[in-house]
Design an enzyme around this catalytic site. Structure first.
Site, PDB file in Angstrom:
ATOM      1  N   HIS A  62      25.309 -20.010   7.616  1.00  0.00           N
ATOM      2  CA  HIS A  62      26.088 -18.866   7.147  1.00  0.00           C
ATOM      3  C   HIS A  62      27.551 -18.944   7.568  1.00  0.00           C
ATOM      4  CE1 HIS A  62      22.072 -16.700   6.638  1.00  0.00           C
ATOM      5  NE2 HIS A  62      22.630 -16.732   5.445  1.00  0.00           N
ATOM      6  N   ASP A  86      18.797 -11.814   2.971  1.00  0.00           N
ATOM      7  CA  ASP A  86      18.579 -11.727   4.419  1.00  0.00           C
ATOM      8  C   ASP A  86      19.766 -11.111   5.150  1.00  0.00           C
ATOM      9  OD1 ASP A  86      20.522 -13.800   4.777  1.00  0.00           O
ATOM     10  OD2 ASP A  86      18.970 -15.312   4.552  1.00  0.00           O
ATOM     11  N   ASP A 138      18.915  -8.967 -11.354  1.00  0.00           N
ATOM     12  CA  ASP A 138      19.391 -10.275 -11.806  1.00  0.00           C
ATOM     13  C   ASP A 138      20.896 -10.387 -11.573  1.00  0.00           C
ATOM     14  OD1 ASP A 138      20.404 -12.380 -13.515  1.00  0.00           O
ATOM     15  OD2 ASP A 138      18.429 -12.398 -14.463  1.00  0.00           O
ATOM     16  N   ASP A 156      24.289 -17.817  -2.196  1.00  0.00           N
ATOM     17  CA  ASP A 156      23.252 -17.871  -1.155  1.00  0.00           C
ATOM     18  C   ASP A 156      21.899 -17.738  -1.831  1.00  0.00           C
ATOM     19  OD1 ASP A 156      22.138 -18.057   1.321  1.00  0.00           O
ATOM     20  OD2 ASP A 156      22.789 -16.102   2.030  1.00  0.00           O
TER      21      ASP A 156
END
Length: 289
Positions: A62, A86, A138, A156
């Site tokens: 990250h 996350d 989406d 990501d």
């Protein structure tokens, strides 16, 4: 019950983590999500059997995906994370005080729910920050309908052979450029050159066709069992051109400290590829000048 957690990135490679415990397994409408506890990297989660994020080393990935582009931009204010359920990318983006808005466009609400419950260290409260908006759905549809612009884009996502496939296409890059500010830059992970050379080459080919400045980054990520390649792409910004002194100055000016992997000294190595890697992707990887 402890069992080996094994990953097979190619038919000829197998690696994993012995004595692991599965904590959760959920079949969402989009994918199979599993959460594991490992002695080596702590808790991690997988999507359709692929490793995604672990508490023990997520900061490597990250930090590399966020800070080189964010520091290359003189004053980033808005960021879009494609995927990122996350919260790790959002957490790193929030370190930049000029950031006023972050949109996390995550397909799967179950990813957010499970990682918030089992891997809270990764997001560290990022989704509770008023600057962060979580959009479930989406990402391609979000971008198509979007009427604002972003300075930073972070891919990501799961790899191209997944529900995210449409986001790795020339058509989507064209849509994405519509919502990118003039000095915007994106970051994307490519995979391991020793496991995914063909995939990485195709992704780089697409980026080179769509953007003026494309740079590769690489560092070892234990969860992925290999050197892991990433890329930056922009029509104006070149993070590889920043000197250690410039980076140190920007880190100090933004009061960014306490990073686990990235700093002004690691930056140059991040953008350097070894001869072996250059040979793997010889038509795409070139030494930084």
């Amino acid at each position: 019950m402890s069992v080996p957690l094994l990953f097979q990135p190619t038919p000829y490679v197998l690696y994993g983590f012995p004595n692991s415990r599965r904590l959760a397994s959920v079949a969402s409408p989009h994918q199979q999500i599993e959460v594991w506890d490992t002695p080596q990297l702590g808790r991690l989660f997988t999507l359709d059997g692929r490793p995604m994020t672990s508490v023990g080393d997520e900061f490597i990935y990250h930090e590399c995906m966020v800070h080189p582009n964010a520091l290359a931009h003189p004053a980033p204010r808005a960021a879009l994370v494609l995927g990122g359920g996350d919260g790790g990318a959002a957490r790193q983006l929030l370190r930049h005080p000029g950031i006023k808005r972050i949109v996390v466009a995550e397909l799967d609400a179950e990813v957010v729910r499970l990682t918030r419950e089992y891997l809270p260290q990764v997001h560290d409260g990022a989704f509770d920050d008023p600057r962060v908006e979580l959009v479930i759905g989406d990402a391609a549809e979000f971008v198509a309908a979007c009427e604002e612009q972003f300075d930073l884009i972070v891919f990501d996502l799961t790899p191209p052979d997944s529900p995210a496939a449409v986001l790795y296409t020339p058509a989507f890059y064209a849509q994405l450029k519509r919502v990118m500010s003039p000095d915007a830059a994106l970051s994307m992970h490519l995979g391991a050159p020793y496991f995914h050379a063909t995939r990485a080459a195709k992704l780089l080919d697409g980026l080179n066709e769509a953007f003026t400045v494309v740079r590769t980054m690489g560092t070892y990520v234990p969860l992925h069992g290999s050197l892991w390649m990433m890329a930056t792409a922009s029509d104006s910004l070149d993070p590889a051109a920043l000197t250690p002194a410039e980076l140190a100055g920007r880190l100090a000016a933004r009061q960014i400290s306490g990073l686990g992997w990235y700093d002004e000294y690691a930056h140059a190595g991040l953008f350097s590829a070894s001869r072996a890697v250059r040979d793997k992707l010889s038509q795409f990887l070139k030494p930084v000048r």
